[in-house]
Design an enzyme around this catalytic site. Structure first.
Site, PDB file in Angstrom:
ATOM      1  CG  ASP A  56      -2.114   0.833   1.106  1.00  0.00           C
ATOM      2  OD1 ASP A  56      -3.174   0.446   1.612  1.00  0.00           O
ATOM      3  OD2 ASP A  56      -2.015   1.915   0.492  1.00  0.00           O
TER       4      ASP A  56
ATOM      5  CG  ASP B  77      -3.675   3.782  -2.856  1.00  0.00           C
ATOM      6  OD1 ASP B  77      -4.469   2.835  -3.008  1.00  0.00           O
ATOM      7  OD2 ASP B  77      -3.788   4.615  -1.945  1.00  0.00           O
ATOM      8  CD  GLU B  78      -5.805  -1.088  -1.650  1.00  0.00           C
ATOM      9  OE1 GLU B  78      -5.501  -1.807  -0.686  1.00  0.00           O
ATOM     10  OE2 GLU B  78      -6.872  -0.480  -1.729  1.00  0.00           O
TER      11      GLU B  78
END
Length: 385
Positions: free
Chosen positions: A12, A106-107
């Site tokens: 993350d 974003d992960e």
DNA sequence: TCTGGGGTCCTAGGACCC
DNA sequence: TCTGGGGTCCTAGGACCC
């Protein structure tokens, strides 16, 4: 019993949007920064940890954020760039993990099951290496967790941010989860949290100690999932075949609008952009969606399913217009309009159109699309505007 | 402090068909 | 005589996520 447990990592990126802005403008490093909508009606989409110290959180109205932290530096984000970096990072990780799932911008999840020997039986060491590589190659801080399933790894990164690293050993899942607050479980939002607290479930341990049936009685079918999560079970299969199922565009106006013609003009612009994006995918949508939010925040949605899938501005707008005129009943100013397209099928040339006139229209739309690509989305609009 | 924009998934009721 | 059950599609709204 644990011999077939998997090794699933969750990576993350820490305050991703802010981190990208700091690459572009290093003077933002070390300062309270928020990426988000500017103006009265904006909200925070990413806040630096310096800003979080003041209580600034994502999804918070910008006005409130500025009250909490007057020295907050607000930056309007550039989503296209974030997407590109995200894609690059995904490809980078594919060189290290046999299976990678992009979970959001974003992960991502990575499955290292069966790779233990390849990495000298030192997956924790590999996690440290990857974290350092993300910093070195991308200048991005990130948090990584490794455990036996996706949900524990995700909860774990959430607890260790920023720049954290954690390994939850096989067999210790329940112990790791026990002291954590129920709100860290993905899927527990404001409603579910309130409901659980009402019955004095505050930590995951409280859920572990309860009967499965009790949780199910409070939360219905969702309860089963929450109970399983609490006792350390969860999905350990990465989903790599993701395909988007809808394309939409919505806009909150600087000031509320009551004028019908102005509203229709806005709907046409939204329709144009949705159809343009649908064509870029080479898709056609069958169901047209309208979203309408009044100034008192009450929100309604309306759908209509067409006989044939389409990505033609005119056809979609005709549908949008007809459901809008039926739906816009309150004599009340409007703050948001949205248009969407779902139920996609591939747009094949032979099914694209039967009539010559339609062919001509498609040629025009293609030409418009080319110009847009060259000069930007606002460069050209078709007739109705 | 009044609340963005992009999504996903689920539920429940109704229409319609056999 | 007002009555079954299964299946599928459509619609509206809500909770949730980043």
């Amino acid at each position: 019993m644990d011999y077939h447990k998997k090794f699933i990592a969750h990576l993350d990126l820490d305050c991703f949007f802010v981190s990208v802005e700091r690459i572009k403008d290093p003077s933002l490093i070390g300062k309270p920064v928020a990426v988000g909508g500017v103006g009265r009606r904006g909200v925070v989409s990413s806040a630096s940890y310096e800003a979080r110290k003041f209580g600034v959180r994502s999804a918070m109205p910008m006005g409130q954020a500025l009250d909490l932290c007057p020295q907050l530096i607000v930056v309007r984000g550039s989503h296209g760039e974030y997407g590109k970096i995200s894609k690059r990072l995904y490809k980078f990780m594919c060189d290290y993990a046999p299976i990678v799932q992009q979970a959001s911008i974003d992960e991502m999840y990575m499955d290292f099951t069966g790779c233990e020997k390849l990495y000298n039986n030192d997956l924790p060491g590999l996690m440290r290496t990857l974290q350092a590589l993300v910093k070195k190659e991308f200048s991005l801080p990130c948090t990584i967790a490794l455990s036996s399933n996706k949900i524990i790894s995700k909860i774990a990164t959430g607890c260790m941010k920023p720049e954290g690293l954690i390994i939850v050993e096989h067999g210790l899942e329940k112990d790791f989860l026990a002291p954590l607050d129920i709100a860290v479980i993905p899927g527990v939002g404001t409603k579910t949290e309130k409901e659980l607290r009402k019955y004095n479930f505050n930590t995951i341990r409280d859920i572990q100690k309860a009967k499965k049936e009790t949780i199910e009685a409070i939360l219905g079918d969702h309860g089963r999932y929450f109970y399983r999560t609490a006792i350390g079970l969860g999905n350990d299969v990465l989903d790599v075949g993701w395909k988007r199922k809808s394309i939409s565009n919505e806009n909150t106006f600087m000031e509320n609008i009551s004028d019908r013609n102005e509203l229709l003009k806005n709907l046409f612009e939204l329709t144009e952009s949705v159809c343009y994006n649908t064509r870029r995918y080479g898709w056609k949508g069958k169901t047209v969606k309208l979203k309408l939010r009044y100034s008192d925040f009450s929100t309604i949605t309306r759908n209509i399913t067409l006989k044939e899938p389409t990505n033609d501005d005119r056809i979609v707008f005709d549908a949008v217009k007809s459901i809008f005129l039926k739906a816009y009943t309150r004599k009340f100013p409007i703050r948001l309009l949205g248009v969407g397209l779902t139920q996609f099928s591939e747009s094949k040339d032979e099914t694209m159109s039967i009539f010559a006139e339609d062919e001509k229209r498609m040629q025009i739309l293609n030409a418009v699309d080319k110009l847009r690509k060259k000069f930007g989305d606002d460069a050209i609009h078709t007739g109705k505007l």
